[in-house]
Design a protein around this motif. Structure first.
Motif, PDB file in Angstrom:
ATOM      1  N   SER A 166       0.830  -1.213   0.000  1.00 42.29           N
ATOM      2  CA  SER A 166       0.000   0.000   0.000  1.00 42.29           C
ATOM      3  C   SER A 166       0.856   1.250   0.000  1.00 42.29           C
ATOM      4  N   ARG A 169      -4.834   5.597  -4.877  1.00 48.59           N
ATOM      5  CA  ARG A 169      -5.696   6.781  -4.832  1.00 48.59           C
ATOM      6  C   ARG A 169      -6.206   7.154  -6.220  1.00 48.59           C
ATOM      7  N   ILE A 192      -9.163   2.538  -2.509  1.00 47.42           N
ATOM      8  CA  ILE A 192      -8.859   2.683  -1.089  1.00 47.42           C
ATOM      9  C   ILE A 192      -9.703   1.722  -0.251  1.00 47.42           C
ATOM     10  N   THR A 193     -10.996   1.626  -0.540  1.00 45.62           N
ATOM     11  CA  THR A 193     -11.865   0.750   0.259  1.00 45.62           C
ATOM     12  C   THR A 193     -11.496  -0.717   0.073  1.00 45.62           C
ATOM     13  N   SER A 194     -11.034  -1.071  -1.123  1.00 44.57           N
ATOM     14  CA  SER A 194     -10.608  -2.443  -1.368  1.00 44.57           C
ATOM     15  C   SER A 194      -9.410  -2.805  -0.501  1.00 44.57           C
ATOM     16  N   MET A 196      -7.086  -5.247   4.406  1.00 45.34           N
ATOM     17  CA  MET A 196      -6.304  -5.074   5.635  1.00 45.34           C
ATOM     18  C   MET A 196      -7.112  -5.506   6.857  1.00 45.34           C
ATOM     19  N   GLU A 197      -8.394  -5.158   6.902  1.00 41.61           N
ATOM     20  CA  GLU A 197      -9.247  -5.565   8.013  1.00 41.61           C
ATOM     21  C   GLU A 197      -9.370  -7.083   8.079  1.00 41.61           C
ATOM     22  N   GLU A 203      -8.533  -1.249   2.267  1.00 35.94           N
ATOM     23  CA  GLU A 203      -8.960  -1.208   3.668  1.00 35.94           C
ATOM     24  C   GLU A 203      -9.642  -2.511   4.072  1.00 35.94           C
ATOM     25  N   SER A 204     -10.510  -3.021   3.214  1.00 37.43           N
ATOM     26  CA  SER A 204     -11.219  -4.265   3.544  1.00 37.43           C
ATOM     27  C   SER A 204     -10.248  -5.450   3.588  1.00 37.43           C
TER      28      SER A 204
END
Length: 105
Positions: free
Chosen positions: A11, A19, A24-26, A31-32, A28-29
């Motif tokens: 990342s 960006r 970004i949401t992909s 990583m979560e 983030e998900s």
């Protein structure tokens, strides 16, 4: 921890590209998901270690109690020239019995 660190370095390396393509949401998900998997593994590992530690402490308690009872019974019985077990031998046995759970754990 390796998938978390790999995704984090990926990342950071491609931050401008992430960006630019609005991913970004992909990231983030993902990583979560990796953090959840790592946390679950960590929690299960700690639970197993606590379970084993409790059982080892219980075994140490039983050994200490049995050796204490043997020392008391043996010190109250006599033979021709004195007690069946001396106080120093009983103290040595109890000392080693008390140290056993710490050594095993």
């Amino acid at each position: 921890k390796s998938p978390i660190m790999a995704l984090f370095s990926e990342s950071l390396g491609g931050l401008s590209t992430i960006r630019a393509y609005l991913k970004i949401t992909s990231f983030e998900s993902r990583m979560e998901k990796y953090v959840d998997a790592s946390s679950n593994t960590f929690i299960l590992n700690n639970m197993a270690a606590n379970w084993v530690g409790f059982r080892l402490d219980l075994i140490g308690l039983i050994i200490t109690a049995v050796s204490g009872l043997v020392c008391v019974i043996a010190s109250s019985q006599t033979r021709g020239d004195g007690f069946l077990i001396s106080a120093s031998d009983a103290g040595l046995a109890l000392t080693f019995a008390l140290l056993l759970p710490g050594e095993v754990n």
